[in-house]
Motif scaffolding. Structure first.
Motif, PDB file in Angstrom:
ATOM      1  N   LEU A 309     -18.098 -18.752  29.304  1.00  9.73           N
ATOM      2  CA  LEU A 309     -17.895 -18.373  27.904  1.00  9.73           C
ATOM      3  C   LEU A 309     -19.114 -19.147  27.122  1.00  9.73           C
ATOM      4  N   SER A 310     -19.389 -20.271  27.266  1.00 10.66           N
ATOM      5  CA  SER A 310     -20.481 -20.956  26.320  1.00 10.66           C
ATOM      6  C   SER A 310     -21.888 -20.408  26.701  1.00 10.66           C
ATOM      7  N   PHE A 311     -21.955 -20.072  27.737  1.00 12.90           N
ATOM      8  CA  PHE A 311     -23.382 -19.314  28.217  1.00 12.90           C
ATOM      9  C   PHE A 311     -23.526 -17.808  27.416  1.00 12.90           C
ATOM     10  N   HIS A 312     -22.458 -17.102  27.466  1.00 14.46           N
ATOM     11  CA  HIS A 312     -22.534 -15.817  26.954  1.00 14.46           C
ATOM     12  C   HIS A 312     -22.659 -16.204  25.266  1.00 14.46           C
ATOM     13  N   LYS A 313     -22.067 -17.183  24.769  1.00 11.04           N
ATOM     14  CA  LYS A 313     -22.058 -17.222  23.301  1.00 11.04           C
ATOM     15  C   LYS A 313     -23.603 -17.769  22.821  1.00 11.04           C
ATOM     16  N   ALA A 314     -24.085 -18.815  23.795  1.00 12.00           N
ATOM     17  CA  ALA A 314     -25.675 -18.944  23.731  1.00 12.00           C
ATOM     18  C   ALA A 314     -26.389 -17.819  23.427  1.00 12.00           C
ATOM     19  N   ALA A 315     -26.240 -16.817  24.416  1.00  7.96           N
ATOM     20  CA  ALA A 315     -27.073 -15.780  24.418  1.00  7.96           C
ATOM     21  C   ALA A 315     -27.045 -15.054  23.204  1.00  7.96           C
ATOM     22  N   CYS A 316     -25.675 -14.870  22.730  1.00  8.26           N
ATOM     23  CA  CYS A 316     -25.512 -14.157  21.447  1.00  8.26           C
ATOM     24  C   CYS A 316     -26.398 -14.692  20.342  1.00  8.26           C
ATOM     25  N   LEU A 317     -26.139 -16.024  20.121  1.00  9.82           N
ATOM     26  CA  LEU A 317     -26.768 -16.639  19.195  1.00  9.82           C
ATOM     27  C   LEU A 317     -28.382 -16.646  19.113  1.00  9.82           C
ATOM     28  N   ILE A 318     -28.943 -16.658  20.517  1.00  9.64           N
ATOM     29  CA  ILE A 318     -30.216 -16.847  20.646  1.00  9.64           C
ATOM     30  C   ILE A 318     -30.879 -15.634  20.354  1.00  9.64           C
ATOM     31  N   TRP A 319     -30.103 -14.351  20.770  1.00  7.88           N
ATOM     32  CA  TRP A 319     -30.712 -13.172  20.611  1.00  7.88           C
ATOM     33  C   TRP A 319     -30.605 -12.746  19.039  1.00  7.88           C
ATOM     34  N   LYS A 320     -29.495 -13.108  18.466  1.00  8.27           N
ATOM     35  CA  LYS A 320     -29.443 -12.835  17.209  1.00  8.27           C
ATOM     36  C   LYS A 320     -30.655 -13.540  16.272  1.00  8.27           C
ATOM     37  N   LEU A 321     -31.112 -14.762  16.591  1.00  3.26           N
ATOM     38  CA  LEU A 321     -32.078 -15.488  15.886  1.00  3.26           C
ATOM     39  C   LEU A 321     -33.588 -14.693  16.218  1.00  3.26           C
ATOM     40  N   ALA A 322     -33.426 -14.029  17.267  1.00  5.71           N
ATOM     41  CA  ALA A 322     -34.698 -12.989  17.626  1.00  5.71           C
ATOM     42  C   ALA A 322     -34.724 -11.900  16.815  1.00  5.71           C
ATOM     43  N   GLY A 323     -33.749 -11.562  16.073  1.00  4.56           N
ATOM     44  CA  GLY A 323     -33.544 -10.341  15.254  1.00  4.56           C
ATOM     45  C   GLY A 323     -33.517  -9.037  16.026  1.00  4.56           C
ATOM     46  N   ALA A 324     -33.052  -9.444  17.235  1.00  2.00           N
ATOM     47  CA  ALA A 324     -32.824  -8.121  18.228  1.00  2.00           C
ATOM     48  C   ALA A 324     -31.368  -7.841  18.545  1.00  2.00           C
ATOM     49  N   GLY A 325     -30.546  -8.541  17.855  1.00  2.00           N
ATOM     50  CA  GLY A 325     -29.321  -8.208  18.224  1.00  2.00           C
ATOM     51  C   GLY A 325     -28.554  -6.925  18.088  1.00  2.00           C
ATOM     52  N   ASP A 326     -29.376  -6.017  17.256  1.00  2.00           N
ATOM     53  CA  ASP A 326     -28.965  -4.789  16.965  1.00  2.00           C
ATOM     54  C   ASP A 326     -30.155  -3.786  17.376  1.00  2.00           C
ATOM     55  N   ASP A 327     -29.834  -3.034  18.362  1.00  2.00           N
ATOM     56  CA  ASP A 327     -30.844  -2.242  18.836  1.00  2.00           C
ATOM     57  C   ASP A 327     -30.763  -0.910  18.071  1.00  2.00           C
ATOM     58  N   ALA A 328     -30.024  -0.829  16.797  1.00  2.00           N
ATOM     59  CA  ALA A 328     -29.974   0.477  16.181  1.00  2.00           C
ATOM     60  C   ALA A 328     -30.385   0.452  14.968  1.00  2.00           C
ATOM     61  N   GLU A 329     -30.984  -0.602  14.306  1.00  2.00           N
ATOM     62  CA  GLU A 329     -31.149  -0.843  12.888  1.00  2.00           C
ATOM     63  C   GLU A 329     -32.531  -0.164  12.653  1.00  2.00           C
ATOM     64  N   ASP A 330     -33.314   0.613  13.369  1.00  2.00           N
ATOM     65  CA  ASP A 330     -34.770   1.168  12.979  1.00  2.00           C
ATOM     66  C   ASP A 330     -34.577   2.284  12.008  1.00  2.00           C
ATOM     67  N   GLY A 331     -33.166   2.968  11.833  1.00  2.00           N
ATOM     68  CA  GLY A 331     -33.188   3.968  10.918  1.00  2.00           C
ATOM     69  C   GLY A 331     -33.198   5.180  11.693  1.00  2.00           C
ATOM     70  N   SER A 332     -33.660   5.361  12.766  1.00  2.00           N
ATOM     71  CA  SER A 332     -33.685   6.631  13.543  1.00  2.00           C
ATOM     72  C   SER A 332     -32.637   7.525  13.432  1.00  2.00           C
ATOM     73  N   VAL A 333     -32.517   8.826  13.890  1.00  2.00           N
ATOM     74  CA  VAL A 333     -31.591   9.563  14.016  1.00  2.00           C
ATOM     75  C   VAL A 333     -30.531   9.094  15.066  1.00  2.00           C
ATOM     76  N   ASP A 334     -31.061   8.812  16.389  1.00  2.00           N
ATOM     77  CA  ASP A 334     -30.319   8.341  17.288  1.00  2.00           C
ATOM     78  C   ASP A 334     -29.822   7.242  17.105  1.00  2.00           C
ATOM     79  N   GLY A 335     -30.393   6.274  16.159  1.00  2.00           N
ATOM     80  CA  GLY A 335     -29.792   4.958  15.860  1.00  2.00           C
ATOM     81  C   GLY A 335     -28.873   5.041  14.870  1.00  2.00           C
ATOM     82  N   VAL A 336     -28.952   5.921  13.910  1.00  2.40           N
ATOM     83  CA  VAL A 336     -27.737   6.047  12.865  1.00  2.40           C
ATOM     84  C   VAL A 336     -26.481   6.640  13.446  1.00  2.40           C
ATOM     85  N   LEU A 337     -26.871   7.440  14.329  1.00  2.00           N
ATOM     86  CA  LEU A 337     -25.806   8.307  15.040  1.00  2.00           C
ATOM     87  C   LEU A 337     -24.963   7.498  16.084  1.00  2.00           C
TER      88      LEU A 337
END
Length: 365
Positions: A309-337
Motif C-alpha cells: 500500500l505504501s508503494f502505491h501511495k508513493a506512486a500517487c504522490l510522485i506522479w501528482k508532483l509531476a503534474g501528470a496525475g490527470d491525463d484528461a486536463e488538456d481540454g480536448s473533446v476526448d478529455g472532457v468527455l
C-alpha cells in the motif's frame, strides 16, 4: 539507450549527500530559483499510457524527480536516489534537460516508481468483473484456502470477494474488479522491478490476496490512474483522494471526488443494515477527507499488505508532483468527455437508493 547513474568520485565516496543538497542541485539543473513556487505552478500533462517526456516541461520533470526524493518508497531509497541524482546531474550521463540522456533517465525512474502501479487504458486492464466464489454443497467457500496455498488469478478474485464483499472505497457492489497493488500493468509478465517490489513487501506472488483490493469499475479506474490510494492513519487503513491541484484544498474536482464517495457511502447506510454501524467519512466537514476501510473478514493477516500500500501511495504522490496525475486536463473533446463519463458513472455505480441522499445533502447545505 540504457541509462546508468554515476558513482561518486573516489575522493568523495564517503561523502554524505543530504536531501537539501540534492534538491538544490536538481533545482539548479532545471533553472528553478523558487522550489515551492515551481511546485505550485506545475501544469497537468496530457499523455498516453507511457509518457512522452518531450511533452513534459522542466517544472514537470523537476516535480517528478523532486517527488522521488520526497516520497520514495522508504528512507533508504530516498537517500540512495539523492546521492545518485546529485552525482549524475550535469555530467556526461545527464548533461542537460531535453536531451536523450535525460529522457532515458526519466524513463528508467518511471519504470521503477510509477509503471507497476499506473494504468490509464481500460482496454489493457488485466482485471475482469468478479463472479461469485465457488461453494461447497454446505455453502462454505473453499476459494480462500486455495489462494493461501496456491495463489492464482482465479482464486485471487474469489478471495477478494470473500474478504471485502464490496468496493473498499465507495461500498458499491456492482461491476467489482480484483485490483492489484503491485503488478506489471497491461498483462506484461512479472519483471525484475515488480519482483523486487514483491520481495520488499514480503510477497511471493502478485496473486496473493494481500496484494489486492476489491474495487468497483469507477474506483478501480481512479486507483490505477493514481488518483486514489489507501493510507495508514493512526494504525488504521483509510481511503484518500489525490488533490491534483497542489496545494489548493478547494479545488472543484477534488471536492467533487470526495463528496461522491461520501454520498455513495451514506446512501448505503440508509437502506442496508450491514452498513448502519460504519463510519461514512472521518472529520466530515474538513478536508482532506479520509474514509475508513472495512473488511468482511476480520483476519488482519489476510488484509492488504501495508508495504505494498505504501508503494502505491508513493506512486500517487510522485506522479501528482509531476503534474501528470490527470491525463484528461488538456481540454480536448476526448478529455472532457472522459471526465464527464467518470463523474456520471461514479453517481450511477450503485442503485438508485443513493440519489435521494444527494438531494438531502444538497438541501442541508
Amino acid at each position: 539507450m540504457d541509462f546508468v547513474f554515476c558513482k561518486p568520485p573516489a575522493s568523495s565516496a564517503r561523502e554524505i549527500i543530504t536531501y537539501d543538497r540534492a534538491i538544490e542541485k536538481l533545482a539548479a539543473f532545471y533553472g528553478i530559483n523558487d522550489v515551492d513556487g515551481a511546485l505550485d505552478e506545475v501544469l497537468s500533462v496530457s499523455e498516453p499510457e507511457r509518457p512522452t517526456w518531450s511533452y513534459f516541461k522542466n517544472k514537470n520533470k523537476f516535480g517528478f524527480l523532486y517527488g522521488i526524493l520526497t516520497h520514495s518508497q522508504d528512507q533508504t531509497m530516498r537517500s540512495d536516489y539523492a546521492s545518485k541524482l546529485y552525482w549524475t546531474l550535469g555530467t556526461a550521463s545527464l548533461p542537460a534537460p531535453d536531451t536523450p540522456e535525460e529522457w532515458s533517465c526519466l524513463e528508467l525512474l518511471y519504470s521503477r516508481f510509477i509503471h507497476p502501479f499506473r494504468q490509464i487504458s481500460a482496454e489493457s486492464s488485466s482485471s475482469t468483473p468478479l463472479e461469485s466464489p465457488p461453494s461447497t454443497p454446505g455453502g462454505s467457500s473453499t476459494a480462500f484456502e486455495s489462494n493461501a496455498s496456491n495463489p492464482g488469478q482465479g482464486n485471487f478474485r474469489s478471495a477478494l470477494l470473500k474478504r471485502d464483499k464490496v468496493c473498499l472505497f465507495c461500498w458499491g457492489h456492482l461491476e467489482l474488479d480484483a485490483a492489484h497493488l503491485i503488478a506489471q500493468k497491461g498483462g506484461v509478465a512479472v519483471t525484475l522491478v515488480v519482483q523486487d517490489l514483491l520481495d520488499r513487501a514480503g510477497l511471493d506472488n502478485i496473486y496473493r490476496v494481500q496484494n489486492g483490493v476489491l474495487l468497483c469499475k469507477v474506483c478501480h479506474g481512479q486507483f490505477d490512474k493514481l488518483r486514489r490510494y489507501i493510507d495508514v492513519v493512526d494504525g488504521r487503513l483509510v481511503a484518500k483522494v489525490v488533490n491534483l491541484t497542489h496545494p489548493n484544498p478547494d479545488d472543484e474536482d477534488y471536492i467533487y471526488a470526495t463528496r461522491a464517495i461520501q454520498w455513495q457511502r451514506f446512501g448505503k447506510t440508509q437502506w442496508n443494515a450491514d452498513f448502519v454501524s460504519r463510519t461514512v467519512v472521518i472529520k466530515e466537514n474538513e478536508l482532506p477527507a479520509h474514509f475508513d476501510i472495512y473488511f468482511a473478514d476480520d483476519d488482519e493477516s489476510k488484509h492488504p499488505n501495508r508495504t505494498a500500500l505504501s508503494f502505491h501511495k508513493a506512486a500517487c504522490l510522485i506522479w501528482k508532483l509531476a503534474g501528470a496525475g490527470d491525463d484528461a486536463e488538456d481540454g480536448s473533446v476526448d478529455g472532457v468527455l472522459a471526465r464527464v463519463s467518470d463523474k456520471l458513472r461514479s453517481l450511477e455505480a450503485d442503485n438508485e437508493g443513493s440519489y435521494g441522499t444527494l438531494r438531502r445533502l444538497d438541501d442541508d447545505e
